[in-house]
Design an enzyme around this catalytic site. Structure first.
Site, short mmCIF file in Angstrom:
data_model
loop_
_atom_site.label_atom_id
_atom_site.label_comp_id
_atom_site.label_asym_id
_atom_site.label_seq_id
_atom_site.Cartn_x
_atom_site.Cartn_y
_atom_site.Cartn_z
N GLY A 226 14.41 37.59 -48.45
CA GLY A 226 13.18 37.55 -49.22
C GLY A 226 12.17 36.51 -48.76
O GLY A 226 11.15 36.30 -49.41
N TYR A 309 13.70 -11.91 -41.03
CA TYR A 309 12.46 -12.24 -40.31
C TYR A 309 11.40 -11.19 -40.61
O TYR A 309 11.70 -10.06 -40.96
CB TYR A 309 12.70 -12.32 -38.79
CG TYR A 309 13.10 -11.00 -38.15
CD1 TYR A 309 12.15 -10.07 -37.74
CD2 TYR A 309 14.44 -10.69 -37.96
CE1 TYR A 309 12.52 -8.88 -37.15
CE2 TYR A 309 14.82 -9.49 -37.38
CZ TYR A 309 13.85 -8.59 -36.97
OH TYR A 309 14.22 -7.40 -36.40
N SER A 322 15.24 3.61 -34.94
CA SER A 322 15.99 2.48 -35.47
C SER A 322 15.29 1.15 -35.20
O SER A 322 15.93 0.10 -35.22
CB SER A 322 17.41 2.47 -34.90
OG SER A 322 17.40 2.43 -33.48
N GLY A 323 13.98 1.22 -34.97
CA GLY A 323 13.19 -0.01 -34.86
C GLY A 323 13.12 -0.61 -33.47
O GLY A 323 12.76 -1.79 -33.34
N HIS A 327 7.74 -4.49 -26.35
CA HIS A 327 6.58 -5.18 -26.92
C HIS A 327 6.38 -6.58 -26.35
O HIS A 327 7.28 -7.17 -25.72
CB HIS A 327 6.70 -5.25 -28.44
CG HIS A 327 7.83 -6.10 -28.94
ND1 HIS A 327 7.77 -7.48 -28.96
CD2 HIS A 327 9.04 -5.77 -29.46
CE1 HIS A 327 8.90 -7.96 -29.47
NE2 HIS A 327 9.68 -6.94 -29.78
N CYS A 345 14.91 -5.16 -29.72
CA CYS A 345 13.79 -4.64 -28.96
C CYS A 345 13.87 -5.10 -27.51
O CYS A 345 14.70 -5.93 -27.14
CB CYS A 345 12.46 -5.09 -29.57
SG CYS A 345 12.09 -4.32 -31.15
N ASN A 347 11.91 -7.19 -25.06
CA ASN A 347 10.85 -8.20 -24.99
C ASN A 347 10.29 -8.28 -23.57
O ASN A 347 11.04 -8.31 -22.59
CB ASN A 347 11.41 -9.59 -25.33
CG ASN A 347 11.71 -9.77 -26.81
OD1 ASN A 347 12.09 -10.84 -27.24
ND2 ASN A 347 11.55 -8.72 -27.60
#
Length: 405
Positions: A226, A309, A322-323, A327, A345, A347
């Protein structure tokens, strides 16, 4: 186009016309008068679905054939419950016609056929049929690369990602109407993550400078009992130069290669691990976004708790859900190239971060090795974490070669 099922139309004879639908049902159409057609008679015409057929599946192909002559005109027009007509294709010898696309649910259609025999005698025939009724519709909630950025340029790892607004269970019908056209054809497949989410990727990265058109021809397509597609949607995008970045948490270096040639080496510092398990994931990441400013907060740790932090970070390229980002980290420049001190991360220095965000396309592969934590295929756009055999396990139509745009 794409992996649409295309049948070559050959002279199969009119007296028994068999039409196989995507639901594996079969409709046979026979002439009212079996046997040879007299030379003086007009061309005989057969149409499927049968005249006044009811509850016809929306993806049933309308098939028209002529014996003892050729088809001059075929019109399949909605007369109730929908607007417009079904387009079709005529065989090379002019004896058969088949519709393309899908009909609308709960609609009535009229088929008008004109045929002519070698002596010029004209035969006209009109039939009708009605389609199965649908109780609700589904639509595309999101299509990536975004329709708002049609014509955008993406990296060679970019998947096509579709999310529906309702659960769909007829995955085969959906996939058969998701078409991929590429200026440089590739082998690829769709992959279902759940009943609302289906993504496409090639077996290997897209060839550089490929133009791609995605067509979701879902109007009237069955998505479940449907449930029928509400509308069609399409996007176009371009694949840019091939840029692949590789980094190691052991060597603490990123190497950016463009079209196979190293153009930049960047010292980096990855996740420090430790009690908080701040590991940068290993695997084939894709650049998901480019953000001039990002506010980063410790996951699962509130203010006043050890390890908490919150900081403002500049020139970030997101690589997972997941962040994880690549950067600017002026506070860890002394460790970049030597040790891992980040919260997960990658760096890099402010100047390298500015260069990287300026030179990265959404969908560029970023491959990290050396970490004890593997990137999950569902963490962001971790699609390339699955090998081809694993990817195909969740495809309903398996694989196809995209057609040239």
């Amino acid at each position: 186009m794409g992996h649409a099922i295309r049948g070559s139309i050959q002279g199969t004879g009119l007296l028994v016309l068999v039409l196989a639908t995507s639901c594996s049902s079969t409709t046979a159409v026979k002439n009212d008068d079996a046997g040879a057609v007299p030379q003086h008679a007009g061309a005989a015409v057969a149409v499927a679905p049968l005249d006044k057929a009811r509850d016809v599946p929306t993806d049933t192909t309308v098939l028209v054939a002529a014996e003892g002559g050729t088809l001059k005109d075929v019109v399949v027009r909605a007369v109730k419950g929908a607007q417009g007509s079904l387009k079709g294709v005529l065989s090379g010898d002019g004896t058969q016609w088949r519709s393309r696309g899908t009909a609308a649910p709960g609609a009535s259609y009229e088929v008008t056929v004109t045929a002519v025999n070698p002596a010029g005698a004209v035969t006209k025939k009109t039939t009708s049929f009605s389609t199965v009724k649908g109780s609700e519709t589904f639509a595309i909630e999101s299509l990536m690369p975004s329709k708002d950025t049609t014509g955008t340029t993406v990296g060679v790892g970019m998947p096509v990602m579709i999310t529906f607004d309702k659960d769909v269970t007829d995955r085969v019908s959906i996939e058969r109407n998701l078409l991929i056209n590429a200026s440089k054809p590739v082998l690829g497949a769709w992959h279902w993550f759940d009943d609302k989410t289906v993504h496409f990727r090639p077996k290997h990265f897209w060839p550089a400078h490929t133009k791609v058109r995605v067509e979701a021809r879902l109007a009237g397509v069955r998505g479940g009992k449907g449930l029928y597609g509400k509308q069609n949607q399409s996007i176009e995008f371009k694949v840019g130069r091939s840029q692949i970045t590789r980094g190691s948490t052991n060597s603490h270096q990123l190497t950016v290669k463009r079209n196979g040639k190293a153009i930049r080496r960047i010292p980096m510092s990855a996740g420090q691990g430790g009690v908080w398990k701040y590991h940068t994931t290993s695997g084939v990441h894709l650049a998901m976004s480019r953000e001039p400013v990002t506010i980063m907060t410790s996951p699962g740790i509130g203010p006043g708790s050890a390890g908490y932090y919150q900081m403002t970070v500049y020139n970030t390229v997101r690589i997972s859900n997941s962040g994880e980002y690549i950067h600017s980290a002026p506070w860890s420049v002394g460790s970049q190239g030597y040790s891992n001190v980040s919260h997960g991360c990658v760096n890099v220095s402010p100047s390298n971060a500015k260069w990287f965000i300026d030179n990265t396309l959404i969908g560029d592969p970023i491959i990290i090795t050396g970490s004890p934590r593997e990137l999950e295929p569902t963490n962001g756009w971790g699609h390339w974490q699955e090998n081809w055999k694993e990817w195909l396990k969740w495809s309903s139509v398996k694989h196809f070669t995209t057609e040239k745009a």
